[in-house]
Design a protein around this motif. Structure first.
Motif, PDB file in Angstrom:
ATOM      1  N   GLY A 158       0.814  -1.205   0.000  1.00 33.58           N
ATOM      2  CA  GLY A 158       0.000   0.000   0.000  1.00 33.58           C
ATOM      3  C   GLY A 158       0.847   1.254   0.000  1.00 33.58           C
ATOM      4  N   PHE A 159       1.945   1.233   0.743  1.00 34.03           N
ATOM      5  CA  PHE A 159       2.834   2.397   0.803  1.00 34.03           C
ATOM      6  C   PHE A 159       3.495   2.642  -0.548  1.00 34.03           C
ATOM      7  N   VAL A 160       3.884   1.593  -1.235  1.00 34.72           N
ATOM      8  CA  VAL A 160       4.495   1.743  -2.560  1.00 34.72           C
ATOM      9  C   VAL A 160       3.539   2.453  -3.508  1.00 34.72           C
ATOM     10  N   ARG A 161       2.265   2.169  -3.408  1.00 38.94           N
ATOM     11  CA  ARG A 161       1.276   2.830  -4.264  1.00 38.94           C
ATOM     12  C   ARG A 161       1.045   4.278  -3.842  1.00 38.94           C
ATOM     13  N   LEU A 162       1.123   4.541  -2.525  1.00 41.28           N
ATOM     14  CA  LEU A 162       0.825   5.874  -2.010  1.00 41.28           C
ATOM     15  C   LEU A 162       1.972   6.856  -2.186  1.00 41.28           C
ATOM     16  N   ALA A 163       3.202   6.401  -1.970  1.00 41.25           N
ATOM     17  CA  ALA A 163       4.351   7.303  -1.877  1.00 41.25           C
ATOM     18  C   ALA A 163       4.504   8.245  -3.067  1.00 41.25           C
ATOM     19  N   PRO A 164       4.302   7.795  -4.319  1.00 42.98           N
ATOM     20  CA  PRO A 164       4.491   8.718  -5.451  1.00 42.98           C
ATOM     21  C   PRO A 164       3.517   9.889  -5.458  1.00 42.98           C
ATOM     22  N   THR A 165       2.438   9.809  -4.709  1.00 40.04           N
ATOM     23  CA  THR A 165       1.452  10.899  -4.681  1.00 40.04           C
ATOM     24  C   THR A 165       1.797  11.954  -3.635  1.00 40.04           C
ATOM     25  N   LEU A 166       2.849  11.715  -2.838  1.00 43.22           N
ATOM     26  CA  LEU A 166       3.211  12.618  -1.759  1.00 43.22           C
ATOM     27  C   LEU A 166       4.581  13.233  -2.020  1.00 43.22           C
ATOM     28  N   SER A 167       4.836  14.386  -1.397  1.00 40.04           N
ATOM     29  CA  SER A 167       6.155  14.993  -1.505  1.00 40.04           C
ATOM     30  C   SER A 167       7.170  14.173  -0.717  1.00 40.04           C
ATOM     31  N   GLN A 168       8.466  14.426  -0.954  1.00 44.99           N
ATOM     32  CA  GLN A 168       9.534  13.660  -0.319  1.00 44.99           C
ATOM     33  C   GLN A 168      10.543  14.608   0.329  1.00 44.99           C
ATOM     34  N   GLY A 169      11.134  14.162   1.409  1.00 45.89           N
ATOM     35  CA  GLY A 169      12.154  14.942   2.090  1.00 45.89           C
ATOM     36  C   GLY A 169      12.810  14.096   3.162  1.00 45.89           C
ATOM     37  N   ILE A 170      13.645  14.732   3.995  1.00 42.88           N
ATOM     38  CA  ILE A 170      14.244  14.016   5.125  1.00 42.88           C
ATOM     39  C   ILE A 170      13.146  13.753   6.145  1.00 42.88           C
ATOM     40  N   VAL A 171      13.026  12.508   6.544  1.00 42.26           N
ATOM     41  CA  VAL A 171      12.012  12.094   7.502  1.00 42.26           C
ATOM     42  C   VAL A 171      12.708  11.495   8.717  1.00 42.26           C
ATOM     43  N   HIS A 172      12.327  11.948   9.900  1.00 40.91           N
ATOM     44  CA  HIS A 172      12.942  11.442  11.133  1.00 40.91           C
ATOM     45  C   HIS A 172      12.608   9.976  11.351  1.00 40.91           C
ATOM     46  N   GLY A 173      11.345   9.609  11.207  1.00 39.62           N
ATOM     47  CA  GLY A 173      10.937   8.220  11.284  1.00 39.62           C
ATOM     48  C   GLY A 173      10.351   7.777  12.603  1.00 39.62           C
ATOM     49  N   ASP A 174      10.560   8.563  13.672  1.00 38.69           N
ATOM     50  CA  ASP A 174       9.977   8.217  14.978  1.00 38.69           C
ATOM     51  C   ASP A 174       9.738   9.508  15.760  1.00 38.69           C
ATOM     52  N   ALA A 175       8.951  10.381  15.176  1.00 38.31           N
ATOM     53  CA  ALA A 175       8.825  11.758  15.655  1.00 38.31           C
ATOM     54  C   ALA A 175       7.721  11.891  16.697  1.00 38.31           C
ATOM     55  N   HIS A 176       8.094  11.935  17.953  1.00 40.83           N
ATOM     56  CA  HIS A 176       7.149  12.210  19.035  1.00 40.83           C
ATOM     57  C   HIS A 176       7.857  13.038  20.100  1.00 40.83           C
ATOM     58  N   THR A 177       7.100  13.600  21.016  1.00 39.84           N
ATOM     59  CA  THR A 177       7.673  14.558  21.966  1.00 39.84           C
ATOM     60  C   THR A 177       8.669  13.929  22.926  1.00 39.84           C
ATOM     61  N   ASN A 178       8.599  12.611  23.147  1.00 37.75           N
ATOM     62  CA  ASN A 178       9.598  11.964  23.987  1.00 37.75           C
ATOM     63  C   ASN A 178      10.961  11.898  23.319  1.00 37.75           C
ATOM     64  N   ASN A 179      11.010  12.175  22.023  1.00 35.83           N
ATOM     65  CA  ASN A 179      12.279  12.230  21.314  1.00 35.83           C
ATOM     66  C   ASN A 179      12.765  13.668  21.135  1.00 35.83           C
ATOM     67  N   LEU A 180      12.337  14.544  22.027  1.00 38.76           N
ATOM     68  CA  LEU A 180      12.876  15.890  22.125  1.00 38.76           C
ATOM     69  C   LEU A 180      13.544  16.048  23.479  1.00 38.76           C
ATOM     70  N   LEU A 181      14.707  16.691  23.498  1.00 39.85           N
ATOM     71  CA  LEU A 181      15.400  16.981  24.752  1.00 39.85           C
ATOM     72  C   LEU A 181      15.729  18.463  24.821  1.00 39.85           C
ATOM     73  N   PRO A 182      15.668  19.045  26.030  1.00 41.24           N
ATOM     74  CA  PRO A 182      16.029  20.455  26.175  1.00 41.24           C
ATOM     75  C   PRO A 182      17.515  20.670  25.952  1.00 41.24           C
ATOM     76  N   HIS A 183      17.827  21.761  25.286  1.00 39.08           N
ATOM     77  CA  HIS A 183      19.219  22.081  24.942  1.00 39.08           C
ATOM     78  C   HIS A 183      19.499  23.534  25.321  1.00 39.08           C
ATOM     79  N   PRO A 184      20.649  23.813  25.929  1.00 36.81           N
ATOM     80  CA  PRO A 184      20.911  25.178  26.398  1.00 36.81           C
ATOM     81  C   PRO A 184      21.005  26.213  25.287  1.00 36.81           C
ATOM     82  N   THR A 185      21.309  25.791  24.061  1.00 33.08           N
ATOM     83  CA  THR A 185      21.449  26.724  22.932  1.00 33.08           C
ATOM     84  C   THR A 185      20.246  26.685  22.006  1.00 33.08           C
ATOM     85  N   HIS A 186      19.826  25.482  21.626  1.00 27.82           N
ATOM     86  CA  HIS A 186      18.773  25.325  20.622  1.00 27.82           C
ATOM     87  C   HIS A 186      17.364  25.362  21.198  1.00 27.82           C
TER      88      HIS A 186
END
Length: 300
Positions: free
Chosen positions: A171-199
Motif C-alpha cells: 500500500g505504501f508503494v502505491r501511495l508514496a508517489p502521490t506525496l512529496s519527499q524529504g528528510i524524515v525522522h521516522g519516529d517523531a514524538h515529543t519523547n524524542n525531544l530533549l532540552p538544549h541550552p542553545t537550541h
C-alpha cells in the motif's frame, strides 16, 4: 538522552561481552556507567564522557551508521539534532552494536509539547538532502524480521503480522508517489525531544531516518487521541503549528495503520526480557488482529 531509572533488571548483559571493552575500542572511559533504560535499546550514561551509549542488535549496522552520519551532518548544518560523539562508530561487539551520543540532562523541569515538535519537523522536512546517500524509509521497519525471530509470538500471531507487513508495504508503494519527499525522522514524538541550552530543543533517536513523505512523521501525534487517550485538540495544535492542511489527504489512514504495526517492533524485542513490554505487545497485537481501531494502548 533523557535520564531515568531503568525499569527492571537489565537481564541481557550476556549479549554484550563488556561495556568496558566497547568503550575501550572507541577510546572512551566507562567508569561509573549507569543503565538508564531498556526497551528496544539499552541506554547507558557514561558520566566521565558526558555521553550515552546505545546498545542494539548488530543487524542494524547500516541503519545506525546512517543515523550517526545524518545526525552529525544536520548538527553541523545548524539543525537541532542530538550530536553523536566524534569517534569511529558504530562499534560492533558480538551480536550487538553500540553508538555514542552527547548526554543532555533535563533542564528546569520543562517538557516539550507538540508545537515544539511541529516546528522542528517543519524545518527538517524543508531541509536540503545531505550530500551522501540517505536510504528511503522502510514503512514498517524491522517488524516482519522481528516477528520472524521472536520467541514470544505464537505461530498464528507471527503469520498474521508478517502478512500484514507485506500488505502495508504494498500500500505504501502505491501511495508514496502521490506525496512529496524529504528528510524524515521516522519516529517523531515529543519523547524524542530533549532540552538544549542553545537550541531550546533537539531531536534525538535518528535510528529510522530516511527519505520519505513528511506525513509519515505526523503519525505518532495523529494516533495519540485514538490510541492513547489524548484530547483531539492535540492533533489540531500540531497541524496548525506545522502548517499542515489534512483536507483531501487520503493517505493518512494508511500511514496510521503502518505506524500502528511498526510500533510493535520495539515491543517484540522488549518482550524477550521485559514482562511489561510483553503485556503491551499482546494488547496492541490482539487489537490489530481483531480490527479494533479504538482500544487504548499504553506507552512504556
Amino acid at each position: 538522552m533523557r535520564p531515568g531509572e531503568a525499569s527492571g533488571k537489565w537481564d541481557m548483559a550476556d549479549e554484550v561481552e563488556s561495556l568496558a571493552d566497547v568503550c575501550r575500542q572507541a577510546g572512551l572511559a566507562c567508569d561509573g556507567a549507569r543503565l538508564l533504560r531498556v526497551h528496544a535499546n539499552a541506554i547507558y550514561h557514561l558520566p566521565r564522557e558526558n555521553a550515552v551509549a546505545r546498545v542494539r542488535n548488530a543487524a542494524a549496522f547500516e541503519r545506525m551508521r546512517s543515523a550517526v552520519q545524518t545526525a552529525a551532518w544536520l548538527a553541523d548544518q545548524g539543525f537541532p539534532a542530538l550530536r553523536p560523539l566524534e569517534v569511529a562508530q558504530p562499534v560492533v561487539v558480538g551480536a550487538h552494536l553500540v553508538t555514542f551520543w552527547e548526554y543532555l540532562p533535563p533542564l528546569d523541569g520543562r517538557q516539550a509539547d507538540v508545537t515544539h515538535l511541529a516546528g522542528l519537523l517543519r524545518a527538517l522536512h524543508r531541509h536540503p538532502l545531505p550530500p551522501f546517500p540517505l536510504p528511503s524509509i522502510r514503512p514498517v521497519g524491522n517488524t516482519a524480521a522481528d516477528a520472524s525471530a521472536s520467541t514470544v509470538l505464537s505461530e498464528g500471531e507471527r503469520s498474521w503480522l508478517i502478512a500484514r507487513c507485506a500488505e502495508l508495504e504494498e500500500g505504501f508503494v502505491r501511495l508514496a508517489p502521490t506525496l512529496s519527499q524529504g528528510i524524515v525522522h521516522g519516529d517523531a514524538h515529543t519523547n524524542n525531544l530533549l532540552p538544549h541550552p542553545t537550541h531550546g530543543w533537539v531531536l534525538i533517536d535518528w535510528d529510522s531516518v530516511g527519505v520519505g513523505p513528511p506525513e509519515y512523521d505526523f503519525m505518532p501525534i495523529y494516533l495519540r487521541p485514538r490510541r492513547f487517550g489524548y484530547p483531539h485538540s492535540l492533533w489540531r495544535e500540531f497541524r496548525t503549528a506545522y502548517g499542515f492542511d489534512p483536507a483531501g489527504n487520503s493517505g493518512l489512514d494508511l500511514l496510521a495503520e503502518i505506524r500502528e504495526v511498526r510500533s510493535l517492533s520495539a515491543f517484540i524485542r522488549g518482550a524477550e526480557h521485559n514482562p511489561a513490554a510483553r503485556t503491551e505487545l499482546s494488547n496492541r497485537l490482539s487489537s490489530l488482529m481483531a480490527g479494533d481501531h479504538v482500544r487504548r494502548w499504553h506507552a512504556l
